[in-house]
Design a protein around this motif. Structure first.
Motif, PDB file in Angstrom:
ATOM      1  N   PHE A 221       0.831  -1.209   0.000  1.00  0.00           N
ATOM      2  CA  PHE A 221       0.000   0.000   0.000  1.00  0.00           C
ATOM      3  C   PHE A 221       0.867   1.261   0.000  1.00  0.00           C
ATOM      4  N   GLY A 222       1.084   1.800  -1.180  1.00  0.00           N
ATOM      5  CA  GLY A 222       1.795   3.081  -1.293  1.00  0.00           C
ATOM      6  C   GLY A 222       3.279   2.901  -1.490  1.00  0.00           C
ATOM      7  N   ASN A 223       3.808   3.478  -2.602  1.00  0.00           N
ATOM      8  CA  ASN A 223       5.269   3.519  -2.792  1.00  0.00           C
ATOM      9  C   ASN A 223       5.727   4.937  -3.107  1.00  0.00           C
ATOM     10  N   ASP A 224       4.885   5.891  -2.681  1.00  0.00           N
ATOM     11  CA  ASP A 224       5.227   7.295  -2.898  1.00  0.00           C
ATOM     12  C   ASP A 224       5.264   8.078  -1.590  1.00  0.00           C
ATOM     13  N   TYR A 225       5.560   7.373  -0.502  1.00  0.00           N
ATOM     14  CA  TYR A 225       5.699   8.060   0.792  1.00  0.00           C
ATOM     15  C   TYR A 225       7.067   8.735   0.867  1.00  0.00           C
ATOM     16  N   THR A 231       8.060   3.265   0.576  1.00  0.00           N
ATOM     17  CA  THR A 231       7.049   2.501   1.326  1.00  0.00           C
ATOM     18  C   THR A 231       7.137   2.865   2.818  1.00  0.00           C
ATOM     19  N   CYS A 232       6.075   2.535   3.551  1.00  0.00           N
ATOM     20  CA  CYS A 232       5.984   2.983   4.952  1.00  0.00           C
ATOM     21  C   CYS A 232       7.054   2.338   5.834  1.00  0.00           C
ATOM     22  N   PRO A 296      -2.449   1.572  -4.325  1.00  0.00           N
ATOM     23  CA  PRO A 296      -2.595   2.888  -3.696  1.00  0.00           C
ATOM     24  C   PRO A 296      -2.413   2.825  -2.182  1.00  0.00           C
ATOM     25  N   ARG A 297      -2.139   3.972  -1.615  1.00  0.00           N
ATOM     26  CA  ARG A 297      -2.012   4.067  -0.155  1.00  0.00           C
ATOM     27  C   ARG A 297      -3.289   3.558   0.527  1.00  0.00           C
ATOM     28  N   ARG A 298      -3.139   3.006   1.718  1.00  0.00           N
ATOM     29  CA  ARG A 298      -4.294   2.568   2.499  1.00  0.00           C
ATOM     30  C   ARG A 298      -4.719   3.727   3.401  1.00  0.00           C
ATOM     31  N   ASP A 301      -3.137   5.061   7.057  1.00  0.00           N
ATOM     32  CA  ASP A 301      -1.753   4.673   7.353  1.00  0.00           C
ATOM     33  C   ASP A 301      -0.886   5.901   7.587  1.00  0.00           C
ATOM     34  N   PRO A 303       2.950   7.456   7.455  1.00  0.00           N
ATOM     35  CA  PRO A 303       4.139   7.114   6.663  1.00  0.00           C
ATOM     36  C   PRO A 303       5.218   6.390   7.474  1.00  0.00           C
TER      37      PRO A 303
END
Ligand code: NAD
Ligand code: WQD
Length: 342
Positions: A221-225, A231-232, A296-298, A301, A303
Protein backbone atom coordinates in the motif's frame (compact mmCIF):
# COMPACT_ATOMS: atom_id res chain seq x y z
CA UNK A 1 10.38 -20.55 43.11
CA UNK A 2 6.75 -19.74 42.24
CA UNK A 3 6.33 -15.98 42.09
CA UNK A 4 2.53 -15.76 42.38
CA UNK A 5 -0.23 -16.01 39.82
CA UNK A 6 -0.92 -13.60 36.97
CA UNK A 7 -4.37 -13.20 35.41
CA UNK A 8 -3.94 -13.08 31.63
CA UNK A 9 -7.16 -11.78 30.06
CA UNK A 10 -7.25 -12.42 26.31
CA UNK A 11 -4.62 -15.04 27.04
CA UNK A 12 -5.72 -17.40 24.27
CA UNK A 13 -4.84 -14.76 21.65
CA UNK A 14 -1.69 -14.09 19.68
CA UNK A 15 0.29 -12.03 22.18
CA UNK A 16 -1.41 -13.49 25.26
CA UNK A 17 -0.35 -17.08 24.51
CA UNK A 18 3.28 -16.07 24.01
CA UNK A 19 3.18 -14.03 27.20
CA UNK A 20 1.66 -16.91 29.18
CA UNK A 21 4.58 -19.10 28.07
CA UNK A 22 7.18 -16.52 29.13
CA UNK A 23 5.46 -15.92 32.47
CA UNK A 24 5.56 -19.63 33.26
CA UNK A 25 9.22 -19.78 32.19
CA UNK A 26 9.92 -16.90 34.59
CA UNK A 27 8.30 -18.75 37.51
CA UNK A 28 4.83 -17.15 37.57
CA UNK A 29 1.59 -19.05 37.80
CA UNK A 30 -0.84 -18.14 35.02
CA UNK A 31 -4.62 -18.23 34.63
CA UNK A 32 -5.86 -17.60 31.11
CA UNK A 33 -9.23 -15.89 30.75
CA UNK A 34 -10.63 -15.63 27.24
CA UNK A 35 -14.06 -15.85 25.59
CA UNK A 36 -12.47 -17.18 22.35
CA UNK A 37 -14.05 -14.31 20.39
CA UNK A 38 -10.90 -14.17 18.25
CA UNK A 39 -9.01 -17.32 19.19
CA UNK A 40 -9.29 -21.08 19.47
CA UNK A 41 -9.04 -23.36 22.51
CA UNK A 42 -6.15 -25.17 20.76
CA UNK A 43 -4.03 -22.08 21.43
CA UNK A 44 -4.26 -22.82 25.14
CA UNK A 45 -3.22 -26.41 24.36
CA UNK A 46 -0.16 -24.96 22.61
CA UNK A 47 0.75 -23.05 25.77
CA UNK A 48 0.33 -26.21 27.83
CA UNK A 49 2.49 -28.25 25.48
CA UNK A 50 5.31 -25.70 25.45
CA UNK A 51 5.31 -25.18 29.22
CA UNK A 52 4.51 -28.75 30.20
CA UNK A 53 2.01 -27.29 32.67
CA UNK A 54 -1.76 -27.61 32.70
CA UNK A 55 -2.20 -23.83 32.67
CA UNK A 56 -5.77 -23.11 33.90
CA UNK A 57 -8.14 -21.70 31.29
CA UNK A 58 -11.45 -20.01 32.09
CA UNK A 59 -13.69 -19.37 29.09
CA UNK A 60 -15.20 -16.14 30.31
CA UNK A 61 -16.24 -12.89 28.66
CA UNK A 62 -14.45 -10.14 30.58
CA UNK A 63 -17.43 -7.87 29.85
CA UNK A 64 -19.49 -10.16 32.08
CA UNK A 65 -18.62 -8.73 35.48
CA UNK A 66 -20.26 -11.56 37.44
CA UNK A 67 -18.43 -14.26 35.51
CA UNK A 68 -15.13 -12.42 35.88
CA UNK A 69 -15.76 -12.04 39.60
CA UNK A 70 -16.07 -15.83 39.78
CA UNK A 71 -12.52 -16.10 38.40
CA UNK A 72 -11.25 -13.69 41.07
CA UNK A 73 -13.02 -15.70 43.75
CA UNK A 74 -11.46 -18.93 42.51
CA UNK A 75 -7.83 -17.78 42.21
CA UNK A 76 -5.58 -15.28 43.96
CA UNK A 77 -3.67 -12.97 41.62
CA UNK A 78 -0.55 -10.90 42.20
CA UNK A 79 -1.19 -8.97 38.99
CA UNK A 80 -3.18 -8.92 35.78
CA UNK A 81 -2.28 -8.36 32.15
CA UNK A 82 -5.18 -7.18 30.04
CA UNK A 83 -4.94 -8.27 26.40
CA UNK A 84 -8.66 -8.85 25.87
CA UNK A 85 -9.86 -6.53 23.13
CA UNK A 86 -11.00 -6.36 19.54
CA UNK A 87 -8.25 -5.02 17.32
CA UNK A 88 -9.45 -4.57 13.72
CA UNK A 89 -9.05 -0.88 12.94
CA UNK A 90 -11.39 -0.87 9.92
CA UNK A 91 -14.12 -2.77 11.74
CA UNK A 92 -13.93 -0.30 14.60
CA UNK A 93 -14.72 2.53 12.17
CA UNK A 94 -17.72 0.59 10.83
CA UNK A 95 -18.99 -0.51 14.26
CA UNK A 96 -17.58 1.81 16.94
CA UNK A 97 -19.96 0.69 19.69
CA UNK A 98 -18.73 -2.89 19.37
CA UNK A 99 -15.23 -1.60 20.14
CA UNK A 100 -16.05 0.88 22.87
CA UNK A 101 -18.27 -1.67 24.58
CA UNK A 102 -15.89 -4.63 24.44
CA UNK A 103 -12.54 -2.95 24.87
CA UNK A 104 -13.56 -0.53 27.60
CA UNK A 105 -16.12 -2.60 29.53
CA UNK A 106 -13.76 -5.56 29.80
CA UNK A 107 -10.96 -3.32 31.00
CA UNK A 108 -13.07 -1.44 33.54
CA UNK A 109 -14.42 -4.72 34.89
CA UNK A 110 -10.89 -6.01 35.34
CA UNK A 111 -9.67 -2.81 37.02
CA UNK A 112 -12.70 -2.71 39.33
CA UNK A 113 -12.17 -6.32 40.43
CA UNK A 114 -8.43 -5.84 40.93
CA UNK A 115 -9.27 -2.87 43.13
CA UNK A 116 -12.02 -4.68 45.00
CA UNK A 117 -9.87 -7.73 45.66
CA UNK A 118 -6.93 -5.58 46.76
CA UNK A 119 -4.72 -6.78 43.90
CA UNK A 120 -2.84 -3.76 42.80
CA UNK A 121 -0.92 -4.37 39.60
CA UNK A 122 -2.34 -4.06 36.08
CA UNK A 123 -0.46 -4.19 32.78
CA UNK A 124 -2.37 -2.86 29.81
CA UNK A 125 -1.81 -3.66 26.09
CA UNK A 126 -1.57 -0.28 24.47
CA UNK A 127 -0.36 0.55 21.01
CA UNK A 128 1.92 2.83 19.02
CA UNK A 129 -1.28 3.90 17.31
CA UNK A 130 -1.69 6.45 20.14
CA UNK A 131 1.14 8.50 18.59
CA UNK A 132 -0.45 8.84 15.14
CA UNK A 133 2.04 10.44 12.73
CA UNK A 134 4.54 11.94 15.14
CA UNK A 135 6.38 15.08 14.09
CA UNK A 136 9.64 13.84 15.61
CA UNK A 137 10.95 10.29 15.19
CA UNK A 138 11.64 8.02 16.93
CA UNK A 139 8.77 8.54 19.35
CA UNK A 140 9.48 8.68 23.07
CA UNK A 141 6.90 8.07 25.78
CA UNK A 142 6.73 11.85 26.12
CA UNK A 143 5.77 12.36 22.48
CA UNK A 144 2.26 13.75 22.32
CA UNK A 145 -0.64 11.39 21.78
CA UNK A 146 -2.44 12.68 18.72
CA UNK A 147 -6.22 12.54 18.31
CA UNK A 148 -7.10 8.95 17.44
CA UNK A 149 -8.04 8.27 13.84
CA UNK A 150 -10.20 5.23 14.66
CA UNK A 151 -12.46 4.08 17.50
CA UNK A 152 -9.97 1.24 18.06
CA UNK A 153 -7.15 3.74 18.58
CA UNK A 154 -9.43 5.79 20.78
CA UNK A 155 -10.11 2.78 23.04
CA UNK A 156 -6.35 2.53 23.60
CA UNK A 157 -6.07 6.19 24.60
CA UNK A 158 -9.18 5.99 26.78
CA UNK A 159 -8.05 2.81 28.52
CA UNK A 160 -4.63 4.35 29.21
CA UNK A 161 -6.43 7.30 30.82
CA UNK A 162 -8.69 5.02 32.84
CA UNK A 163 -5.66 3.18 34.19
CA UNK A 164 -3.79 6.42 34.91
CA UNK A 165 -6.77 7.85 36.80
CA UNK A 166 -7.37 4.65 38.80
CA UNK A 167 -3.70 4.56 39.79
CA UNK A 168 -3.91 8.20 40.91
CA UNK A 169 -7.11 7.61 42.89
CA UNK A 170 -6.73 4.19 44.48
CA UNK A 171 -3.81 3.89 46.85
CA UNK A 172 -3.40 0.17 46.22
CA UNK A 173 -3.34 0.40 42.45
CA UNK A 174 -0.38 0.49 40.06
CA UNK A 175 -0.44 0.33 36.29
CA UNK A 176 1.91 -0.06 33.36
CA UNK A 177 0.81 0.64 29.81
CA UNK A 178 2.99 -1.04 27.20
CA UNK A 179 2.75 0.62 23.80
CA UNK A 180 3.49 -2.12 21.31
CA UNK A 181 4.82 -1.27 17.89
CA UNK A 182 4.24 -3.97 15.22
CA UNK A 183 4.27 -7.47 16.76
CA UNK A 184 5.22 -10.21 14.29
CA UNK A 185 6.49 -13.80 14.19
CA UNK A 186 5.60 -16.87 16.17
CA UNK A 187 6.99 -19.12 18.87
CA UNK A 188 10.02 -21.09 17.60
CA UNK A 189 8.24 -24.33 18.63
CA UNK A 190 5.52 -23.48 16.04
CA UNK A 191 2.97 -24.55 18.65
CA UNK A 192 1.53 -21.04 18.96
CA UNK A 193 1.32 -18.08 16.59
CA UNK A 194 -1.06 -15.62 15.00
CA UNK A 195 -4.41 -16.97 13.77
CA UNK A 196 -6.06 -14.20 11.76
CA UNK A 197 -9.65 -14.84 10.74
CA UNK A 198 -10.57 -14.10 7.14
CA UNK A 199 -8.37 -11.85 5.04
CA UNK A 200 -5.42 -10.65 7.13
CA UNK A 201 -5.25 -6.91 7.68
CA UNK A 202 -1.66 -6.93 8.92
CA UNK A 203 1.38 -7.17 6.72
CA UNK A 204 3.17 -10.30 7.94
CA UNK A 205 0.16 -12.66 7.94
CA UNK A 206 -0.65 -11.37 4.46
CA UNK A 207 2.91 -12.14 3.37
CA UNK A 208 2.87 -15.65 4.84
CA UNK A 209 -0.52 -16.44 3.31
CA UNK A 210 0.68 -15.17 -0.06
CA UNK A 211 3.84 -17.29 0.18
CA UNK A 212 1.57 -20.25 1.05
CA UNK A 213 -0.51 -19.61 -2.09
CA UNK A 214 -3.68 -18.74 -0.15
CA UNK A 215 -3.57 -15.16 -1.48
CA UNK A 216 -2.44 -14.64 -5.06
CA UNK A 217 -0.55 -11.41 -4.55
CA UNK A 218 0.49 -9.01 -1.80
CA UNK A 219 -0.53 -5.40 -2.35
CA UNK A 220 2.06 -2.98 -1.04
CA UNK A 221 0.00 0.00 0.00
CA UNK A 222 1.80 3.08 -1.29
CA UNK A 223 5.27 3.52 -2.79
CA UNK A 224 5.23 7.29 -2.90
CA UNK A 225 5.70 8.06 0.79
CA UNK A 226 8.49 10.44 1.82
CA UNK A 227 10.67 7.50 2.98
CA UNK A 228 13.91 6.10 1.49
CA UNK A 229 12.19 3.54 -0.77
CA UNK A 230 8.74 5.16 -0.84
CA UNK A 231 7.05 2.50 1.33
CA UNK A 232 5.98 2.98 4.95
CA UNK A 233 8.40 2.55 7.84
CA UNK A 234 7.44 0.54 10.93
CA UNK A 235 9.10 -0.99 13.96
CA UNK A 236 8.53 -4.77 13.80
CA UNK A 237 8.92 -6.47 17.16
CA UNK A 238 9.25 -10.23 17.62
CA UNK A 239 6.30 -11.57 19.61
CA UNK A 240 8.57 -13.52 21.98
CA UNK A 241 10.58 -10.37 22.74
CA UNK A 242 7.28 -8.58 23.27
CA UNK A 243 6.06 -11.33 25.58
CA UNK A 244 9.22 -10.97 27.68
CA UNK A 245 8.56 -7.24 28.05
CA UNK A 246 5.38 -8.20 29.93
CA UNK A 247 7.37 -10.38 32.30
CA UNK A 248 9.74 -7.45 32.88
CA UNK A 249 6.75 -5.19 33.60
CA UNK A 250 5.21 -7.64 36.05
CA UNK A 251 8.61 -8.10 37.74
CA UNK A 252 8.98 -4.33 38.07
CA UNK A 253 5.60 -4.02 39.73
CA UNK A 254 5.77 -7.01 42.02
CA UNK A 255 9.32 -6.14 43.11
CA UNK A 256 8.21 -2.61 44.04
CA UNK A 257 10.56 -0.91 41.56
CA UNK A 258 8.05 1.48 39.98
CA UNK A 259 8.93 5.17 40.15
CA UNK A 260 5.31 6.29 39.85
CA UNK A 261 1.98 4.55 40.31
CA UNK A 262 1.38 4.66 36.54
CA UNK A 263 4.09 4.22 33.91
CA UNK A 264 4.21 3.93 30.14
CA UNK A 265 6.80 2.17 27.99
CA UNK A 266 7.42 1.84 24.28
CA UNK A 267 7.94 -1.77 23.27
CA UNK A 268 9.71 -1.92 19.94
CA UNK A 269 13.15 -2.53 18.48
CA UNK A 270 14.01 1.11 17.79
CA UNK A 271 14.74 0.19 14.17
CA UNK A 272 12.63 1.39 11.23
CA UNK A 273 12.04 -1.17 8.47
CA UNK A 274 10.18 -0.43 5.24
CA UNK A 275 7.42 -2.62 3.82
CA UNK A 276 9.66 -3.46 0.87
CA UNK A 277 12.59 -4.35 3.13
CA UNK A 278 10.32 -6.60 5.17
CA UNK A 279 8.99 -8.46 2.12
CA UNK A 280 12.48 -8.89 0.66
CA UNK A 281 13.82 -9.94 4.08
CA UNK A 282 11.09 -12.56 4.32
CA UNK A 283 12.00 -13.95 0.90
CA UNK A 284 15.71 -14.08 1.74
CA UNK A 285 15.20 -15.61 5.19
CA UNK A 286 12.93 -18.37 3.88
CA UNK A 287 13.96 -18.90 0.27
CA UNK A 288 10.40 -18.37 -0.94
CA UNK A 289 8.84 -15.87 -3.30
CA UNK A 290 6.11 -13.43 -2.41
CA UNK A 291 4.25 -12.23 -5.52
CA UNK A 292 3.56 -8.53 -5.01
CA UNK A 293 2.43 -5.34 -6.63
CA UNK A 294 2.28 -1.71 -5.66
CA UNK A 295 -1.19 -0.46 -4.83
CA UNK A 296 -2.60 2.89 -3.70
CA UNK A 297 -2.01 4.07 -0.15
CA UNK A 298 -4.29 2.57 2.50
CA UNK A 299 -6.52 5.10 4.24
CA UNK A 300 -5.34 5.94 7.73
CA UNK A 301 -1.75 4.67 7.35
CA UNK A 302 0.97 6.88 8.78
CA UNK A 303 4.14 7.11 6.66
CA UNK A 304 6.58 6.28 9.44
CA UNK A 305 6.73 5.40 13.12
CA UNK A 306 9.32 3.69 15.25
CA UNK A 307 10.19 3.59 18.93
CA UNK A 308 12.72 5.23 21.12
CA UNK A 309 13.34 2.24 23.39
CA UNK A 310 15.76 3.77 25.89
CA UNK A 311 13.25 4.11 28.71
CA UNK A 312 12.20 0.45 28.49
CA UNK A 313 15.85 -0.59 28.47
CA UNK A 314 16.66 1.51 31.54
CA UNK A 315 13.54 0.94 33.64
CA UNK A 316 12.48 -2.55 32.62
CA UNK A 317 15.95 -3.89 31.85
CA UNK A 318 14.36 -5.16 28.66
CA UNK A 319 15.28 -4.87 25.03
CA UNK A 320 14.41 -6.69 21.83
CA UNK A 321 17.08 -9.23 20.98
CA UNK A 322 15.77 -11.44 18.22
CA UNK A 323 17.13 -10.72 14.73
CA UNK A 324 14.45 -9.83 12.18
CA UNK A 325 15.59 -12.65 9.91
CA UNK A 326 14.92 -15.21 12.64
CA UNK A 327 11.53 -13.69 13.39
CA UNK A 328 10.56 -13.93 9.73
CA UNK A 329 11.61 -17.58 9.75
CA UNK A 330 9.29 -18.29 12.68
CA UNK A 331 6.44 -16.51 10.88
CA UNK A 332 6.86 -18.81 7.87
CA UNK A 333 7.42 -21.95 9.98
CA UNK A 334 4.13 -21.22 11.76
CA UNK A 335 2.20 -20.63 8.53
CA UNK A 336 3.59 -23.86 7.08
CA UNK A 337 2.64 -25.83 10.16
CA UNK A 338 -0.96 -24.64 10.29
CA UNK A 339 -1.37 -25.24 6.53
CA UNK A 340 0.35 -28.60 6.58
CA UNK A 341 3.04 -27.40 4.11
CA UNK A 342 6.31 -29.36 4.18
P1 NAD B 1 -5.90 -11.37 19.62
O1 NAD B 1 -7.21 -11.05 19.01
O2 NAD B 1 -5.12 -12.51 19.08
O3 NAD B 1 -6.06 -11.60 21.20
C1 NAD B 1 -7.04 -10.95 21.95
C2 NAD B 1 -7.77 -12.02 22.73
O4 NAD B 1 -8.76 -11.41 23.54
C3 NAD B 1 -8.50 -13.03 21.83
O5 NAD B 1 -8.13 -14.33 22.20
C4 NAD B 1 -9.98 -12.77 22.10
O6 NAD B 1 -10.74 -13.94 22.00
C5 NAD B 1 -9.93 -12.21 23.49
N1 NAD B 1 -11.04 -11.34 23.85
C6 NAD B 1 -11.55 -10.28 23.18
N2 NAD B 1 -12.56 -9.73 23.86
C7 NAD B 1 -12.70 -10.45 25.00
C8 NAD B 1 -13.56 -10.38 26.12
N3 NAD B 1 -14.51 -9.46 26.18
N4 NAD B 1 -13.40 -11.27 27.11
C9 NAD B 1 -12.45 -12.23 27.05
N5 NAD B 1 -11.61 -12.34 26.02
C10 NAD B 1 -11.73 -11.46 25.01
O7 NAD B 1 -5.03 -10.02 19.59
P2 NAD B 1 -3.50 -9.79 19.95
O8 NAD B 1 -2.80 -9.42 18.70
O9 NAD B 1 -2.99 -10.88 20.78
O10 NAD B 1 -3.63 -8.46 20.80
C11 NAD B 1 -3.65 -8.47 22.21
C12 NAD B 1 -3.79 -7.05 22.71
O11 NAD B 1 -2.71 -6.28 22.22
C13 NAD B 1 -5.06 -6.33 22.25
O12 NAD B 1 -5.50 -5.52 23.31
C14 NAD B 1 -4.58 -5.49 21.10
O13 NAD B 1 -5.39 -4.35 20.92
C15 NAD B 1 -3.20 -5.12 21.58
N6 NAD B 1 -2.29 -4.75 20.49
C16 NAD B 1 -2.09 -5.63 19.46
C17 NAD B 1 -1.24 -5.28 18.42
C18 NAD B 1 -1.05 -6.20 17.23
O14 NAD B 1 -0.63 -5.74 16.19
N7 NAD B 1 -1.33 -7.49 17.36
C19 NAD B 1 -0.57 -4.05 18.45
C20 NAD B 1 -0.78 -3.19 19.53
C21 NAD B 1 -1.64 -3.56 20.56
C1 WQD C 1 2.19 -2.35 8.27
C2 WQD C 1 2.59 -1.73 6.94
C3 WQD C 1 0.72 -1.06 5.58
C4 WQD C 1 -0.86 -4.99 4.72
C5 WQD C 1 -1.78 -1.87 12.68
C6 WQD C 1 -2.75 -1.08 13.50
C7 WQD C 1 -2.11 -0.68 14.79
C8 WQD C 1 -1.52 -1.87 15.51
C9 WQD C 1 -0.71 -2.75 14.63
C10 WQD C 1 -2.96 -2.63 17.21
C11 WQD C 1 1.74 -0.50 6.58
C12 WQD C 1 1.52 -2.14 4.91
C13 WQD C 1 -0.10 -3.96 5.22
C14 WQD C 1 -0.82 -5.28 3.33
C15 WQD C 1 0.75 -3.52 3.03
N1 WQD C 1 -2.53 -2.73 16.05
N2 WQD C 1 0.70 -3.23 4.37
N3 WQD C 1 -0.01 -4.53 2.54
O1 WQD C 1 -0.91 -0.40 10.06
O2 WQD C 1 1.36 -0.32 11.19
O3 WQD C 1 -0.62 -1.09 12.45
O4 WQD C 1 -1.41 -3.03 13.41
O5 WQD C 1 -2.80 -1.77 18.02
O6 WQD C 1 -3.09 -0.05 15.54
O7 WQD C 1 -3.13 0.06 12.77
O8 WQD C 1 0.33 -2.54 10.70
O9 WQD C 1 0.67 -4.71 9.61
O10 WQD C 1 -1.42 -3.38 9.07
O11 WQD C 1 0.79 -2.57 8.25
O12 WQD C 1 1.47 -2.85 2.27
O13 WQD C 1 -1.52 -6.18 2.85
O14 WQD C 1 2.34 -2.68 5.91
O15 WQD C 1 0.31 -0.12 4.62
O16 WQD C 1 2.57 0.40 5.94
P1 WQD C 1 0.03 -0.97 11.02
P2 WQD C 1 0.02 -3.39 9.41
Amino acid sequence: MKKGTVLVSGGAGYIGTHTAVELVAAGYGVVIVDNLANSEACAVEGVRRITGIEVPFEQVDACDGQALRGVFEKYGFVSAIHFAAFKAVGESVADPLKYYRNNLTSFMNLCALMHEFGRSDVVFSSSATVYGQAGVLPVTERSPRLPATSPYGNTKQMAEDILRDCCAAYACMRGIALRYFNPIGAHPSTLIGELPRGVPQNLVPYITQTAAGIRPCLSIFGNDYPTPDGTCLRDYIDVVDLARAHVAAVDRMTQGRMEASYEVFNIGTGRPVSVLELVEGFERANGVEVPRKFAPRRAGDVPAVWADTRLAARALGWQAVRPLEETLRTAWAWEKRIRGIK
